[in-house]
Design a protein around this motif. Structure first.
Motif, PDB file in Angstrom:
ATOM      1  N   SER A 109      -9.112  24.526 -43.398  1.00 32.43           N
ATOM      2  CA  SER A 109      -9.763  24.746 -42.108  1.00 32.43           C
ATOM      3  C   SER A 109     -10.622  26.000 -42.153  1.00 32.43           C
ATOM      4  O   SER A 109     -10.547  26.808 -43.089  1.00 32.43           O
ATOM      5  CB  SER A 109      -8.708  24.879 -41.007  1.00 32.43           C
ATOM      6  OG  SER A 109      -7.858  23.755 -40.975  1.00 32.43           O
ATOM      7  N   GLU A 110     -11.428  26.193 -41.121  1.00 32.21           N
ATOM      8  CA  GLU A 110     -12.331  27.343 -41.083  1.00 32.21           C
ATOM      9  C   GLU A 110     -11.583  28.664 -41.094  1.00 32.21           C
ATOM     10  O   GLU A 110     -12.088  29.667 -41.601  1.00 32.21           O
ATOM     11  CB  GLU A 110     -13.227  27.255 -39.848  1.00 32.21           C
ATOM     12  CG  GLU A 110     -14.255  26.142 -39.903  1.00 32.21           C
ATOM     13  CD  GLU A 110     -15.189  26.167 -38.711  1.00 32.21           C
ATOM     14  OE1 GLU A 110     -15.048  27.080 -37.866  1.00 32.21           O
ATOM     15  OE2 GLU A 110     -16.073  25.283 -38.624  1.00 32.21           O
ATOM     16  N   ASP A 111     -10.370  28.696 -40.535  1.00 31.27           N
ATOM     17  CA  ASP A 111      -9.615  29.948 -40.510  1.00 31.27           C
ATOM     18  C   ASP A 111      -8.873  30.212 -41.811  1.00 31.27           C
ATOM     19  O   ASP A 111      -8.156  31.213 -41.931  1.00 31.27           O
ATOM     20  CB  ASP A 111      -8.638  29.955 -39.331  1.00 31.27           C
ATOM     21  CG  ASP A 111      -7.499  28.955 -39.491  1.00 31.27           C
ATOM     22  OD1 ASP A 111      -7.553  28.116 -40.425  1.00 31.27           O
ATOM     23  OD2 ASP A 111      -6.554  28.998 -38.679  1.00 31.27           O
ATOM     24  N   GLY A 112      -9.024  29.321 -42.795  1.00 30.59           N
ATOM     25  CA  GLY A 112      -8.358  29.493 -44.073  1.00 30.59           C
ATOM     26  C   GLY A 112      -7.089  28.688 -44.230  1.00 30.59           C
ATOM     27  O   GLY A 112      -6.531  28.632 -45.330  1.00 30.59           O
ATOM     28  N   SER A 113      -6.603  28.074 -43.162  1.00 35.52           N
ATOM     29  CA  SER A 113      -5.391  27.259 -43.249  1.00 35.52           C
ATOM     30  C   SER A 113      -5.594  26.100 -44.221  1.00 35.52           C
ATOM     31  O   SER A 113      -6.692  25.529 -44.304  1.00 35.52           O
ATOM     32  CB  SER A 113      -5.007  26.705 -41.877  1.00 35.52           C
ATOM     33  OG  SER A 113      -4.708  27.741 -40.973  1.00 35.52           O
ATOM     34  N   ILE A 114      -4.545  25.759 -44.947  1.00 36.69           N
ATOM     35  CA  ILE A 114      -4.584  24.669 -45.914  1.00 36.69           C
ATOM     36  C   ILE A 114      -3.487  23.676 -45.569  1.00 36.69           C
ATOM     37  O   ILE A 114      -2.357  24.067 -45.256  1.00 36.69           O
ATOM     38  CB  ILE A 114      -4.385  25.198 -47.348  1.00 36.69           C
ATOM     39  CG1 ILE A 114      -5.535  26.134 -47.731  1.00 36.69           C
ATOM     40  CG2 ILE A 114      -4.272  24.054 -48.350  1.00 36.69           C
ATOM     41  CD1 ILE A 114      -5.306  26.870 -49.028  1.00 36.69           C
ATOM     42  N   ALA A 115      -3.820  22.392 -45.610  1.00 40.58           N
ATOM     43  CA  ALA A 115      -2.843  21.323 -45.403  1.00 40.58           C
ATOM     44  C   ALA A 115      -2.837  20.421 -46.622  1.00 40.58           C
ATOM     45  O   ALA A 115      -3.864  20.203 -47.266  1.00 40.58           O
ATOM     46  CB  ALA A 115      -3.177  20.524 -44.148  1.00 40.58           C
ATOM     47  N   VAL A 116      -1.665  19.893 -46.949  1.00 40.47           N
ATOM     48  CA  VAL A 116      -1.486  18.938 -48.042  1.00 40.47           C
ATOM     49  C   VAL A 116      -0.696  17.762 -47.494  1.00 40.47           C
ATOM     50  O   VAL A 116       0.276  17.961 -46.741  1.00 40.47           O
ATOM     51  CB  VAL A 116      -0.726  19.560 -49.225  1.00 40.47           C
ATOM     52  CG1 VAL A 116      -0.558  18.543 -50.359  1.00 40.47           C
ATOM     53  CG2 VAL A 116      -1.427  20.804 -49.741  1.00 40.47           C
ATOM     54  N   THR A 117      -1.104  16.531 -47.854  1.00 38.12           N
ATOM     55  CA  THR A 117      -0.390  15.366 -47.352  1.00 38.12           C
ATOM     56  C   THR A 117      -0.386  14.251 -48.378  1.00 38.12           C
ATOM     57  O   THR A 117      -1.261  14.176 -49.249  1.00 38.12           O
ATOM     58  CB  THR A 117      -1.028  14.842 -46.050  1.00 38.12           C
ATOM     59  OG1 THR A 117      -0.211  13.814 -45.496  1.00 38.12           O
ATOM     60  CG2 THR A 117      -2.419  14.287 -46.301  1.00 38.12           C
TER      61      THR A 117
END
Length: 270
Positions: free
Chosen positions: A221-229
């Motif tokens: 995401s733009e704020d640096g958050s990372i998701a993995v699925t």
């Protein structure tokens, strides 16, 4: 065979905040196929917490709360579709935890009898449970206890097992106080089509499950958050993780280190 989901972020947020309301609902609906329990682990300040439930997560309000009501800088969540022969009980429900390290797995390693010979009774009892995942975790911990950094211990163990068990599926999420590790290792693993047929879902089978069941995807995401699925989520922004790779996300800096497992030389664990 299971579903995996994780997020890391610069400040405490929920997984729903990171992936969106629709995606969070869509992921929980994967519990219509993966009915053998669910679990989650998250960073609470400097401590790693865990909760497991051996019943299905599809309509479980505690899973809904875990995804949307408890902010954390890092969380992983797991839906279980049990490998044949391993009972649906809390001891076999992911994520497994030893001290401040937790592990969740999508896949299987067969034959189990040969895998089981690799660990002692005490090593397995430390992890808890009786599954192939518990053995894999015990092997990782053996290396880590011997002084290997956790990322090295994870990738070395997976590389060694993939060489010995070439049809194994070893998609892993590993969370500690300092890092989130994601492993995508399953080339040659058979898709569990018979379990899909037995489910009776027909046209309601989740997206990508026939052709890309073992796929892992990520997005930032733009704020640096990372998701993995795991596969099963639709929508824009998801990037497929390359086969036979592992990544490490530093929780403090949100920097990402990537490693190709084929290129990683490994010595057998002592």
């Amino acid at each position: 065979m299971c579903r995996l989901l994780a997020h890391v972020s610069p400040a405490p947020v929920t997984t729903r905040d990171v992936i969106g309301e629709r995606a969070a609902q869509e992921w929980q609906r994967l519990g219509r196929l993966h009915t053998d329990g669910w679990g989650t682990a998250w960073l609470d300040g400097e401590a790693v917490r865990r909760y497991r439930d051996p019943v299905r997560g599809l309509d479980n309000p505690d899973l809904t709360d875990a995804l949307g009501d408890t902010p954390s800088r890092a969380r992983l969540t797991h839906l279980r579709l049990a490998t044949e022969g391993f009972a649906s009980r809390v001891q076999n429900t992911h994520p497994f935890r030893v001290d401040d390290i937790v592990l969740a797995h999508n896949g299987s390693v067969t034959p189990f009898s040969r895998l089981r010979e690799k660990v002692t009774d005490d090593e397995l009892a430390r992890v808890g449970g009786e599954t192939d995942t518990a053995v894999v975790f015990a092997l990782i911990l053996r290396r880590h206890d011997a002084g290997e950094p956790l990322f090295d211990a994870v990738t070395a163990t997976v590389t060694e097992l993939r060489r010995e068990f070439p049809t194994s599926a070893l998609n892993l999420l590993v969370l500690s106080r300092h890092e989130l590790i994601a492993v995508h290792a399953n080339e040659g693993a058979p898709v569990p089509l018979e379990l899909f047929e037995e489910s009776g879902l027909g046209d309601d089978l989740p997206a990508d499950h026939v052709d890309h069941y073992y796929q892992l995807s990520w997005r930032r995401s733009e704020d640096g958050s990372i998701a993995v699925t795991s596969s099963g989520l639709t929508g824009d922004g998801w990037n497929r993780m390359a086969p036979e790779t592992a990544v490490r996300v530093d929780l403090a800096e949100l920097t990402v280190d990537r490693r190709e497992l084929h290129a990683y030389a490994v010595e057998p664990a002592a």
